[in-house]
Scaffold this active site. Structure first.
Site, mmCIF file in Angstrom:
data_model
loop_
_atom_site.group_PDB
_atom_site.id
_atom_site.type_symbol
_atom_site.label_atom_id
_atom_site.label_comp_id
_atom_site.label_asym_id
_atom_site.label_seq_id
_atom_site.Cartn_x
_atom_site.Cartn_y
_atom_site.Cartn_z
ATOM 1 N N GLU A 1 1.168 -1.808 0.547
ATOM 2 C CA GLU A 1 0.231 -1.110 1.660
ATOM 3 C C GLU A 1 1.321 -1.040 2.792
ATOM 4 O O GLU A 1 2.198 -2.016 3.248
ATOM 5 C CB GLU A 1 -1.151 -1.873 2.183
ATOM 6 C CG GLU A 1 -1.962 -1.107 2.375
ATOM 7 C CD GLU A 1 -2.817 -0.437 1.241
ATOM 8 O OE1 GLU A 1 -2.386 0.743 1.281
ATOM 9 O OE2 GLU A 1 -3.362 -0.880 0.561
ATOM 10 N N HIS A 2 1.226 0.238 3.227
ATOM 11 C CA HIS A 2 1.993 0.697 4.606
ATOM 12 C C HIS A 2 3.413 0.619 4.319
ATOM 13 O O HIS A 2 4.359 0.338 5.116
ATOM 14 C CB HIS A 2 1.665 -0.128 5.780
ATOM 15 C CG HIS A 2 0.363 0.204 6.350
ATOM 16 N ND1 HIS A 2 0.324 1.231 7.346
ATOM 17 C CD2 HIS A 2 -1.091 -0.114 6.284
ATOM 18 C CE1 HIS A 2 -0.917 1.273 7.709
ATOM 19 N NE2 HIS A 2 -1.663 0.557 7.121
ATOM 20 N N ASP B 1 4.708 2.966 2.049
ATOM 21 C CA ASP B 1 4.861 4.653 1.323
ATOM 22 C C ASP B 1 5.778 5.124 2.380
ATOM 23 O O ASP B 1 6.556 6.075 1.848
ATOM 24 C CB ASP B 1 3.864 5.196 0.806
ATOM 25 C CG ASP B 1 2.706 5.478 2.014
ATOM 26 O OD1 ASP B 1 2.428 5.082 3.048
ATOM 27 O OD2 ASP B 1 2.002 6.665 1.482
ATOM 28 N N ALA C 1 -13.516 5.761 4.149
ATOM 29 C CA ALA C 1 -13.413 4.650 3.486
ATOM 30 C C ALA C 1 -12.014 4.099 2.984
ATOM 31 O O ALA C 1 -11.789 2.877 2.339
ATOM 32 C CB ALA C 1 -14.232 4.440 2.222
ATOM 33 N N GLU D 1 -0.999 17.280 5.733
ATOM 34 C CA GLU D 1 -1.332 16.173 6.649
ATOM 35 C C GLU D 1 -0.453 16.147 7.813
ATOM 36 O O GLU D 1 -0.926 16.045 9.044
ATOM 37 C CB GLU D 1 -1.588 14.943 5.743
ATOM 38 C CG GLU D 1 -2.690 14.988 4.756
ATOM 39 C CD GLU D 1 -3.299 14.073 4.375
ATOM 40 O OE1 GLU D 1 -3.629 12.933 5.299
ATOM 41 O OE2 GLU D 1 -3.752 13.638 3.264
ATOM 42 N N ASP E 1 -0.819 8.738 -1.482
ATOM 43 C CA ASP E 1 -2.174 9.187 -1.869
ATOM 44 C C ASP E 1 -1.957 10.682 -2.691
ATOM 45 O O ASP E 1 -2.454 10.820 -3.545
ATOM 46 C CB ASP E 1 -2.971 9.509 -0.690
ATOM 47 C CG ASP E 1 -3.203 8.154 0.252
ATOM 48 O OD1 ASP E 1 -2.836 7.156 -0.142
ATOM 49 O OD2 ASP E 1 -3.515 8.473 1.390
ATOM 50 N N TYR F 1 -3.092 3.906 13.014
ATOM 51 C CA TYR F 1 -2.066 4.070 11.905
ATOM 52 C C TYR F 1 -0.757 4.656 12.419
ATOM 53 O O TYR F 1 0.158 4.112 12.155
ATOM 54 C CB TYR F 1 -2.772 5.094 10.967
ATOM 55 C CG TYR F 1 -1.828 5.374 9.700
ATOM 56 C CD1 TYR F 1 -1.944 4.947 8.240
ATOM 57 C CD2 TYR F 1 -0.753 6.520 9.662
ATOM 58 C CE1 TYR F 1 -0.991 4.956 7.307
ATOM 59 C CE2 TYR F 1 -0.064 6.521 8.592
ATOM 60 C CZ TYR F 1 -0.172 5.853 7.707
ATOM 61 O OH TYR F 1 0.587 6.315 6.339
HETATM 62 C C1 GLA Z 1 -3.019 5.828 4.295
HETATM 63 C C2 GLA Z 1 -1.864 6.896 4.135
HETATM 64 C C3 GLA Z 1 -1.025 6.569 3.204
HETATM 65 C C4 GLA Z 1 -0.472 5.112 3.250
HETATM 66 C C5 GLA Z 1 -1.790 4.103 3.246
HETATM 67 C C6 GLA Z 1 -1.255 2.863 3.640
HETATM 68 O O1 GLA Z 1 -3.700 6.200 3.182
HETATM 69 O O2 GLA Z 1 -2.282 8.224 4.069
HETATM 70 O O3 GLA Z 1 0.134 7.460 2.990
HETATM 71 O O4 GLA Z 1 0.557 4.868 4.271
HETATM 72 O O5 GLA Z 1 -2.648 4.471 4.202
HETATM 73 O O6 GLA Z 1 -0.664 2.048 2.675
#
Ligand code: GLA
Length: 355
Positions: free
Chosen positions: A30-31, A33, A116, A153, A165, A214
């Protein structure tokens, strides 16, 4: 209702093309990418149904069953922080890519809860881009669609997200995970352990990627990259860490999360390949602790949901997605799933089951 039925009801005509695009859950990684790390997301059976008909003028009409209304836009419009921005941006970029030549009418129906952390927005963008590409009959590949979706995005909506994603939604098989190297975009499709279910529960805390939290974490990582003089936070050396000695504890913790999360993901991939579910579960729980204590993207209610998920028998559990709300994912033996879920939800009345 199916999106093609909604389309016919709303626009009184037939769509040119329709599809289903899945949401995603991130199992671990997580976080990282946007920091060149390894990630392990999987596609879901829930997602977004889209029907689309191209137009030769510049008008865009978008209906969503979540909002029960039609937005009327034009291809030259900019994002306005409205739900329709994602569809508008996709049509704008589909034109840039030569997939469309003008506007479109779109109907969207969804089985995925919004806000979500299950990537409803990326699913919508990837879905529209693929429909437009198929209509154009131009050759396209899934990785290029993912890159284009990320640009929607980053450049149109203004969210500084990574590529995880879009890649899993565009490239994975349904219900499978991908071990994705976000530096090279090389990936491998993995089948998850058969006797276990990756249960997803919404915490009842809602979040938006656009809420600023974020972006703050992304900016902290950019600051670390500036200080160490390279982008590879996930593979920082002891010398790199020494450079962080004089800066705030916060940044050191963010860096530590990136390094340890990358290693945990590599180990989780090995665990899946060896069918070692207990190791996988342990790594998921360790990932949650790192997100809570080092990257600081969790909330007390979510920590308590994760704690109880494990207490009631999950082999591992963690917050999934960008954080500050959203869902947890827990690895649970299929034969215990119903009882486990009932007990967990009775302890957490605001939470609800997604999958
Ligand atoms: C969101 C972002 C992804 C990723 C996640 C955290 O979903 O769209 O690119 O950074 O948060 O892992």
């Amino acid at each position: 209702m199916s999106s093609s039925l909604a389309f016919r009801n709303i626009y009184n005509s037939q769509p040119d093309i329709s599809s289903f695009t899945p949401g995603r859950v991130n199992l671990i990684g997580e976080h990282i990418d946007y920091n060149g790390g390894m990630v392990l997301p999987a596609t879901l059976e829930k997602g977004i149904f889209i029907s689309l008909k191209s137009r030769s003028d510049n008008r865009i009409r978008i209906y969503s069953d979540q909002f029960c209304r039609v937005e009327e836009l034009n291809i030259n419009d900019s994002a306005t922080s409205n739900w329709s921005d994602y569809a508008l941006g996709s049509i704008v970029f589909a034109n840039k890519a030569g997939f469309l030549n003008g506007g479109a009418d779109i109907a969207i129906t969804t089985t995925l809860p919004l806000g979500a952390g299950l990537s409803s927005s990326s699913a919508l963008i990837v879905g529209i881009l693929k429909l437009a590409a198929s209509l154009s009959k131009r050759p396209y590949d899934n990785i290029k669609i993912a890159i284009l979706a990320k640009r929607v995005e980053n450049e149109f909506i203004g969210i500084p997200c990574g590529i995880m994603d879009q890649m899993v939604i565009s490239c994975s098989d349904l219900g499978k995970a991908i071990a994705l190297d976000t530096k090279t975009l090389d990936f491998e499709i993995l089948t998850l352990p058969n006797a276990y279910h990756m249960a997803i529960l919404h915490s009842g805390e809602y979040r938006l990627n656009t809420d600023g939290n974020y972006r703050k974490r992304k900016e902290e990582c950019d600051k670390i990259k500036e200080i160490i003089g390279h982008n590879d936070i996930c593979n920082m050396s002891n010398n790199d860490f020494a450079l962080l000695n004089n800066i705030s504890t916060d940044l050191k913790q963010r860096a530590r999360h990136c390094v340890t999360e990358h290693q945990r993901t590599l180990n989780a991939i090995k665990a899946i390949k060896k069918d070692n579910v207990f190791k996988l579960g342990l790594l998921m729980t360790e990932s949650h602790i790192s997100m809570r204590d080092d990257f600081k993207v969790s909330l007390p209610n979510i920590d308590s949901l994760v704690h109880d998920a494990i207490d009631l028998g999950a082999v591992g559990a963690r917050l999934t997605g960008g954080g500050f709300g959203g869902c947890i994912v827990a690895c649970v033996l299929k034969e215990n799933l119903t009882t486990w879920r009932q007990k967990l939800l009775s302890r957490h009345p605001r939470a609800f089951s997604v999958i």
